[in-house]
Design a protein around this motif. Sequence first.
Motif, PDB file in Angstrom:
ATOM      1  N   GLN A   3       0.848  -1.193   0.000  1.00 29.63           N
ATOM      2  CA  GLN A   3       0.000   0.000   0.000  1.00 29.63           C
ATOM      3  C   GLN A   3       0.878   1.235   0.000  1.00 29.63           C
ATOM      4  OE1 GLN A   3      -2.827  -0.381   3.226  1.00 29.63           O
ATOM      5  NE2 GLN A   3      -4.222  -1.499   1.898  1.00 29.63           N
ATOM      6  N   PHE A   4       0.411   2.244  -0.733  1.00 30.04           N
ATOM      7  CA  PHE A   4       1.126   3.503  -0.873  1.00 30.04           C
ATOM      8  C   PHE A   4       0.168   4.655  -0.614  1.00 30.04           C
ATOM      9  CE2 PHE A   4       3.463   0.470  -3.347  1.00 30.04           C
ATOM     10  CZ  PHE A   4       4.795   0.823  -3.163  1.00 30.04           C
ATOM     11  N   LEU A   5       0.713   5.707  -0.029  1.00 36.00           N
ATOM     12  CA  LEU A   5      -0.020   6.948   0.186  1.00 36.00           C
ATOM     13  C   LEU A   5       0.395   7.921  -0.906  1.00 36.00           C
ATOM     14  CD1 LEU A   5      -1.798   8.820   2.000  1.00 36.00           C
ATOM     15  CD2 LEU A   5       0.318   9.399   3.217  1.00 36.00           C
ATOM     16  N   LEU A   6      -0.569   8.370  -1.695  1.00 31.57           N
ATOM     17  CA  LEU A   6      -0.329   9.410  -2.692  1.00 31.57           C
ATOM     18  C   LEU A   6      -0.930  10.688  -2.131  1.00 31.57           C
ATOM     19  CD1 LEU A   6      -1.443   7.587  -5.992  1.00 31.57           C
ATOM     20  CD2 LEU A   6       0.746   7.424  -4.772  1.00 31.57           C
ATOM     21  N   ALA A  94       1.923  -3.056  -7.014  1.00 34.71           N
ATOM     22  CA  ALA A  94       2.886  -4.154  -6.932  1.00 34.71           C
ATOM     23  C   ALA A  94       4.219  -3.692  -6.361  1.00 34.71           C
ATOM     24  CB  ALA A  94       3.091  -4.768  -8.319  1.00 34.71           C
ATOM     25  N   ASP A  95       4.617  -2.447  -6.683  1.00 36.43           N
ATOM     26  CA  ASP A  95       5.915  -1.948  -6.234  1.00 36.43           C
ATOM     27  C   ASP A  95       5.961  -0.431  -6.364  1.00 36.43           C
ATOM     28  OD1 ASP A  95       6.324  -1.450  -9.003  1.00 36.43           O
ATOM     29  OD2 ASP A  95       7.365  -3.359  -9.251  1.00 36.43           O
ATOM     30  N   GLU A  98       5.250   1.041  -9.920  1.00 36.30           N
ATOM     31  CA  GLU A  98       3.828   1.122 -10.273  1.00 36.30           C
ATOM     32  C   GLU A  98       3.155   2.273  -9.524  1.00 36.30           C
ATOM     33  OE1 GLU A  98      -0.299  -1.500 -10.441  1.00 36.30           O
ATOM     34  OE2 GLU A  98       1.460  -2.376  -9.476  1.00 36.30           O
ATOM     35  N   ALA A  99       3.495   2.448  -8.259  1.00 36.83           N
ATOM     36  CA  ALA A  99       2.919   3.540  -7.474  1.00 36.83           C
ATOM     37  C   ALA A  99       3.302   4.897  -8.064  1.00 36.83           C
ATOM     38  CB  ALA A  99       3.363   3.445  -6.022  1.00 36.83           C
ATOM     39  N   VAL A 100       4.546   5.039  -8.501  1.00 39.97           N
ATOM     40  CA  VAL A 100       4.994   6.287  -9.115  1.00 39.97           C
ATOM     41  C   VAL A 100       4.242   6.543 -10.421  1.00 39.97           C
ATOM     42  CG1 VAL A 100       6.985   7.408 -10.243  1.00 39.97           C
ATOM     43  CG2 VAL A 100       7.228   6.360  -7.976  1.00 39.97           C
ATOM     44  N   ASN A 101       4.031   5.504 -11.215  1.00 40.27           N
ATOM     45  CA  ASN A 101       3.266   5.663 -12.456  1.00 40.27           C
ATOM     46  C   ASN A 101       1.831   6.094 -12.169  1.00 40.27           C
ATOM     47  OD1 ASN A 101       5.395   5.070 -14.180  1.00 40.27           O
ATOM     48  ND2 ASN A 101       4.966   2.878 -14.142  1.00 40.27           N
ATOM     49  N   ARG A 117       4.506   7.718  -0.975  1.00 41.66           N
ATOM     50  CA  ARG A 117       5.189   7.123   0.179  1.00 41.66           C
ATOM     51  C   ARG A 117       4.561   5.764   0.467  1.00 41.66           C
ATOM     52  NH1 ARG A 117       5.756  11.537   4.835  1.00 41.66           N
ATOM     53  NH2 ARG A 117       6.995   9.876   5.728  1.00 41.66           N
ATOM     54  N   ALA A 118       5.398   4.785   0.730  1.00 37.90           N
ATOM     55  CA  ALA A 118       4.902   3.456   1.079  1.00 37.90           C
ATOM     56  C   ALA A 118       4.401   3.469   2.524  1.00 37.90           C
ATOM     57  CB  ALA A 118       6.016   2.423   0.926  1.00 37.90           C
ATOM     58  N   LEU A 119       3.326   2.731   2.774  1.00 34.67           N
ATOM     59  CA  LEU A 119       2.867   2.537   4.140  1.00 34.67           C
ATOM     60  C   LEU A 119       3.724   1.456   4.769  1.00 34.67           C
ATOM     61  CD1 LEU A 119       0.419   4.089   2.884  1.00 34.67           C
ATOM     62  CD2 LEU A 119      -1.003   2.778   4.449  1.00 34.67           C
ATOM     63  N   GLN A 120       4.065   1.622   6.022  1.00 34.62           N
ATOM     64  CA  GLN A 120       4.869   0.617   6.704  1.00 34.62           C
ATOM     65  C   GLN A 120       4.026  -0.618   6.995  1.00 34.62           C
ATOM     66  OE1 GLN A 120       6.331   2.614  10.204  1.00 34.62           O
ATOM     67  NE2 GLN A 120       8.062   3.475   9.107  1.00 34.62           N
TER      68      GLN A 120
END
Length: 121
Positions: A3-6, A94-95, A98-101, A117-120
Amino acid sequence: MAQFLLTVWHEPGVHAAGTAYASEEEMMAAFAAVGQFNQMLQDRGAWVTAGGLTPPEEATVVDGTQPDAGPVTTEGPLAEASHHLGGFWIIEAADQDEAVNLAAAASSACGSPVEVRALQG
């Protein structure tokens, strides 16, 4: 999947001044583009949640770090910065690539810079 926070960032005062967008038409186009982006996230199973925030000038900071004194509240944002948090998505990707895209598509849709930013955990 991670999971990522945008996070969407705005210059201070743009909400109060009504200058977040150059025109009503530009604002409505951005809202439509964000709606399409949100639908794309949902369609590919990347959507967790999202939300826009009220202006930072409407924030209340609560400091409860001194339990004997009780919480202290102050009006306005905690940080004085060149930009303030205006909204967010939590997505599954996935990584980092992909989150940056996806963040690039989010930035294009909303017309503001987006931090990834990735969630811990």
